[in-house]
Design a protein around this motif. Structure first.
Motif, PDB file in Angstrom:
ATOM      1  N   MET B 125      10.197 -47.482  16.137  1.00 26.26           N
ATOM      2  CA  MET B 125       9.230 -46.403  15.935  1.00 26.26           C
ATOM      3  C   MET B 125       8.271 -46.782  14.811  1.00 26.26           C
ATOM      4  O   MET B 125       8.643 -47.487  13.872  1.00 26.26           O
ATOM      5  N   VAL B 126       7.060 -46.299  14.931  1.00 22.68           N
ATOM      6  CA  VAL B 126       6.089 -46.437  13.847  1.00 22.68           C
ATOM      7  C   VAL B 126       5.628 -45.046  13.466  1.00 22.68           C
ATOM      8  O   VAL B 126       5.437 -44.187  14.337  1.00 22.68           O
ATOM      9  N   VAL B 184       6.878 -39.441  19.448  1.00 23.05           N
ATOM     10  CA  VAL B 184       8.248 -38.963  19.215  1.00 23.05           C
ATOM     11  C   VAL B 184       8.220 -37.691  18.365  1.00 23.05           C
ATOM     12  O   VAL B 184       8.929 -36.730  18.648  1.00 23.05           O
ATOM     13  N   ALA B 185       7.390 -37.719  17.329  1.00 21.09           N
ATOM     14  CA  ALA B 185       7.322 -36.560  16.429  1.00 21.09           C
ATOM     15  C   ALA B 185       5.927 -36.455  15.833  1.00 21.09           C
ATOM     16  O   ALA B 185       5.207 -37.451  15.753  1.00 21.09           O
ATOM     17  N   ILE B 186       5.575 -35.241  15.439  1.00 22.10           N
ATOM     18  CA  ILE B 186       4.280 -35.066  14.774  1.00 22.10           C
ATOM     19  C   ILE B 186       4.408 -34.150  13.559  1.00 22.10           C
ATOM     20  O   ILE B 186       5.357 -33.378  13.433  1.00 22.10           O
ATOM     21  N   VAL B 201      13.476 -37.993  16.413  1.00 26.23           N
ATOM     22  CA  VAL B 201      14.698 -38.301  17.177  1.00 26.23           C
ATOM     23  C   VAL B 201      14.286 -38.446  18.639  1.00 26.23           C
ATOM     24  O   VAL B 201      13.283 -37.880  19.062  1.00 26.23           O
ATOM     25  N   PRO B 202      15.082 -39.199  19.422  1.00 24.05           N
ATOM     26  CA  PRO B 202      14.629 -39.465  20.795  1.00 24.05           C
ATOM     27  C   PRO B 202      14.566 -38.208  21.665  1.00 24.05           C
ATOM     28  O   PRO B 202      13.751 -38.140  22.582  1.00 24.05           O
ATOM     29  N   THR B 228       4.863 -39.999  14.690  1.00 21.10           N
ATOM     30  CA  THR B 228       5.807 -41.096  14.882  1.00 21.10           C
ATOM     31  C   THR B 228       5.783 -41.443  16.366  1.00 21.10           C
ATOM     32  O   THR B 228       5.831 -40.547  17.215  1.00 21.10           O
ATOM     33  N   LEU B 229       5.678 -42.733  16.635  1.00 26.95           N
ATOM     34  CA  LEU B 229       5.483 -43.175  18.022  1.00 26.95           C
ATOM     35  C   LEU B 229       6.421 -44.314  18.372  1.00 26.95           C
ATOM     36  O   LEU B 229       6.865 -45.058  17.500  1.00 26.95           O
TER      37      LEU B 229
END
Lengths: 393, 477
Positions: B125-126, B184-186, B201-202, B228-229
């Protein structure tokens, strides 16, 4: 048979006669409406094409990276240029924007039209000067150069008498800030038995005039320089500065000034010399090489400086952005004079990148050299490297 | 000022806002004329014509460059106090007018929030701030040995925030997924200045994913500040192959069969006859290009299966060259620069369809474009594939007939495409988004869901300050 417009012709065939007729007319002469407004020094076709582009080169523009303002992106500037050139806009901030470019040609790497936005803006600045809209501080830079014949102030006091085979053209940065480079070159010439010439009164190559849109002044300087070069009797002219090399080699002829001598950059001259002389591995250390924009993008000299450093024992490290992907030190296209704050941010960004690899930097441009020295690192010019390698041989 | 604006100026803007913005973002505010002109448009093609004619779409009253999420929140709170519009701006590469400040107000340029925060190798993830330019993010990943696999044609001139806000898709999306599959997340600031953050988290079975409302919201609900990607190790192998077919239906059927085998080449592109002539100089045929990348053995397997299907469907193999040509030319965007000054009006419109209606939708839209007086070019390609269907990407170009304004002509082609798409059960946008151009069609696209969207907008943004005038969700319609 590859035809660029076959797909349009194929589509046109399916349309009505009136659509066909209008399409053909527009295709052939439609652009005139936008280009015929008035006579400009700027290439309006390029200005328009660049202004209408989605700005595909912006990610690599170091001025945008430093300032983070879309107005300073390549297409941002040409959009404003279009409004200035068509007399829709002349506010001070719009005019100022036209000087916020390092002329580093990073944009050119990604342009489907191979435009150099730096070159496009030079024409715009010429029009701005013609409209008497050039900002006072830009006029001041021009006047100082006219008065002093050099960008800074000549501190290097050595020169030669009489004629010679090789003319060493220091350039403004060396004669003011980096006399060691001139010392290295003169020692190398002496060692090589070259009959060299150092002009008593060396004038600037005049690139700042071109950069800022003052072609009449450029021509005056070019005339003086061509005469001085001719009087030196040289067959070869060696420049430490990549911009001087480029201007003498490519810009002078564009204005009808022919230099009969062969114009070389020091990297070309010194590599040839190294191949014919015994050299020692005098500097056995790790260092990082910085490609000056003008050397790599205007002159295409990529391997020469690297070979010189390697022959002198240096282990060359590369930044991620190397060769044609180099990042400008901030001093291109007179940006250091016109917008020192932007230039300084660009220098910091490039320096940070270089220092990740090594605290010892090698470069082949005196201006980059001075810029990086301010960052408290060791900086070598290729001439200093060659001298050391030769002295220790 | 001797240039016009298409949308009327915001007469209610109070200059004290600039002063107050300066206290939130010291030195990061501009109301300079040149800046306002540059931020008056995105890459909406009709705006290029306007610009050339000396008209800007809509002037913002000022531009502000926040450096952190707290400043973004401060700007939004201030805008609420003054009831002044806020228009988020990434790189201005949107093609439907989504970033045009039609009501004036404050353009929030996110470009200073462009840090790569972290690369998590173990989790692949980045995390990055959303102001980062797409190519600069991909370059950052590339030097560390990764790729995100999100490579839109606008990669060089678009931003992470823009991708998320408009639900973008890249050229390699058939393998890597679209941006909503990649994210994945923002972390975001909502229209009332509050913060939301989801977990990297996935997956999480913890009720509806509220944060996902922001994906595709085009700045109407808030500003995404960090994301997060997913990333992938840089592919070790690449395979390329191309095939020529006699018709687009034939090529589509071939790809449908490949997808049914659960094989996902990274790039799959089918060009209709006109576009095959345009890009590959081959007359009266349809080109299919395939590019697989990743693990060596997997690539070999994917290529093998794809080639086998293509051959069984009577495709003629053309080797790697057409794919290499596409790779070489895919970022060469020249048409708008070349044809707009000649008076031609161009645009691209992408829609999606299930397989069942794909061919009839393609035909209907091509016909709809051709039926508009003045249209010269009407073509299409398919560039994103699913086992369930396909994205068609149409191009039109032409000249307004006499006594028809450029915009009227432009709008009539758009209307024809939208009508045909809805009639043929397609979705009116696959990845360019809604912005201004599709706003009037969104209600028909969404049906009852539109009223839900409007209610959500009203709750999150009661003062309608976030990108007003877009998507038809505000209270100004």
């Amino acid at each position: 048979m590859k035809s660029k417009y076959a797909w349009i012709m194929d589509s046109l065939a399916k349309t009505s006669f009136s659509t066909k007729a209008r399409a053909m007319r527009h295709f052939l002469i439609g652009k005139k409406e936008y280009l015929r407004r008035k006579k400009t020094r700027a290439d309006m076709d390029s200005v328009i094409k660049c202004a209408l582009c989605p700005n595909m080169c912006k990610f690599d523009c170091p001025v945008l990276a430093a300032e983070k303002n879309d107005a300073m992106s390549p297409s941002g500037k040409t959009r404003i240029a279009y409004f200035i050139e068509t007399d829709r806009l002349n506010s001070q901030d719009a005019i100022e924007l036209m000087y916020k470019c390092a002329g580093c040609d990073a944009c050119m790497q990604w342009c489907p039209f191979d435009f150099s936005v730096g070159d496009i803006l030079k024409g715009v600045r010429e029009d701005i000067a013609g409209m008497s809209l050039a900002p006072p501080r830009i006029i001041k830079i021009k006047e100082n150069l006219e008065k002093n014949h050099t960008i800074h102030e000549r501190k290097y006091d050595k020169s030669t008498d009489g004629k010679g085979d090789v003319l060493y053209f220091m350039g403004c940065e060396v004669s003011s800030e980096r006399g060691e480079i001139a010392d290295s070159m003169t020692k190398i010439f002496e060692g090589a038995g070259e009959k060299y010439v150092l002009l008593k009164d060396e004038w600037c190559c005049a690139s700042p005039f071109i950069n800022l849109g003052f072609t009449d002044e450029f021509k005056k300087f070019a005339e003086h320089n061509v005469k001085a070069i001719e009087e030196s009797g040289c067959r070869t002219m060696v420049c430490s500065c990549p911009t001087c090399t480029y201007v003498f080699r490519h810009i002078y002829p564009q204005f009808g000034f022919e230099i009969k001598a062969r114009v070389m950059h020091t990297s070309e001259y010194l590599l040839r010399l190294m191949e014919n002389k015994k050299m020692a591995k005098a500097i056995e250390k790790e260092c990082v090489y910085h490609d000056p924009c003008a050397l790599i993008r205007k002159l295409g000299l990529e391997e020469e400086p690297r070979k010189i450093a390697k022959r002198a024992g240096m282990k060359i490290k590369e930044t991620y952005f190397n060769r044609k992907d180099t990042k400008c030190c901030g001093m291109g296209c007179s940006l250091g004079s016109t917008n020192p704050d932007i230039a300084s941010k660009m220098a910091d960004a490039r320096l940070e990148e270089l220092k990740k690899q090594s605290d010892c930097i090698v470069t082949a441009c005196p201006t980059c050299n001075t810029t990086f020295r301010k960052g408290g690192v060791e900086v070598y010019d290729i001439s200093e490297i060659v001298l050391k390698a030769w002295e220790k041989a | 000022m001797v240039y016009g604006t298409v949308y009327p100026k915001n007469e209610t803007f109070d200059k004290r806002i600039i002063e107050q913005l300066n206290s939130i973002v010291p030195g990061g505010v501009s109301d300079k004329e040149a800046d306002r002109i540059v931020y008056s448009k995105d890459y909406w093609p009709i705006a290029l014509r306007w610009y050339l004619d000396g008209t800007v779409p809509a002037l913002p009253d000022c531009i502000v460059w926040p450096e952190n999420a707290e400043q973004v929140a401060g700007i939004i709170k201030l805008a609420n106090d003054w009831r002044t519009p806020v228009v988020p701006y990434g790189e201005g590469s949107g093609v439907v007018g989504g970033a045009v400040p039609v009501k004036g107000g404050i353009v929030v340029d996110m470009r200073k929030m462009d840090r790569v925060v972290e690369i998590d190798d173990a989790s692949l993830m980045v995390t990055a701030q959303t102001g980062i330019n797409g190519m600069n993010l991909e370059r950052h990943l590339d030097r560390e040995g990764y790729t995100m696999g999100h490579i839109p044609q606008s990669l060089y001139c678009s931003s992470l925030g823009g991708w998320l806000a408009c639900r973008a898709a890249g050229q390699f999306s058939t393998k890597y997924g679209k941006i909503e599959d990649i994210v994945v997340a923002i972390e975001a600031v909502l229209a009332d200045g509050s913060f939301i953050k989801s977990k990297a988290v996935p997956r999480s079975s913890t009720g509806p994913s509220v944060e996902r409302l922001l994906l595709g919201s085009e700045g109407t609900l808030g500003i995404i500040t960090e994301a997060t990607l997913k990333i992938w190790p840089y592919p070790e192998e690449r395979a390329m192959v191309s095939f020529i077919f006699d018709s687009i239906s034939h090529a589509l059927e071939t790809v449908r069969k490949i997808m049914r085998k659960n094989v996902y080449p990274a790039v799959v592109r089918i060009y209709d006859k006109n576009e095959t002539l345009r890009h590959f100089y081959i007359k009266n045929k349809c080109m299919l290009i395939l590019l697989m990348e990743g693990d060596k053995e997997l690539v070999k397997l994917e290529k093998g299966i794809s080639v086998k299907v293509c051959k069984s469907e009577d495709g003629n193999e053309c080797g790697e060259e057409p794919v290499l040509h596409w790779l070489d030319m895919r970022f060469n965007v020249k048409e708008s620069s070349e044809f707009t000054p000649k008076g031609f009006i161009f645009d691209t419109v992408e829609v999606s369809s299930g397989w069942k209606n794909a061919m009839s939708l393609y035909k209907a839209i091509i016909q709809a474009m051709r039926n508009v007086d003045g249209v010269v070019v009407a073509s299409g390609h398919a560039s994103h594939f699913y086992p369930q269907g396909v994205c068609f990407y149409f191009t039109f170009g032409g000249l307004p007939p006499k006594h028809v304004t450029p915009f009227k002509f432009y709008e009539s082609v758009w209307d024809a495409i939208m009508e045909a798409c809805l009639r043929e059960h397609g979705s009116i946008s696959h990845h360019h988004g809604i912005g201004l151009m599709r706003a009037k069609w969104l209600k028909e696209e969404m049906g009852e869901r539109m009223s839900i969207l409007k209610k959500i907008k009203k709750v999150i943004d009661p003062n309608n300050i976030m990108n007003p005038g877009k998507m038809g969700v505000g209270n100004e319609e």
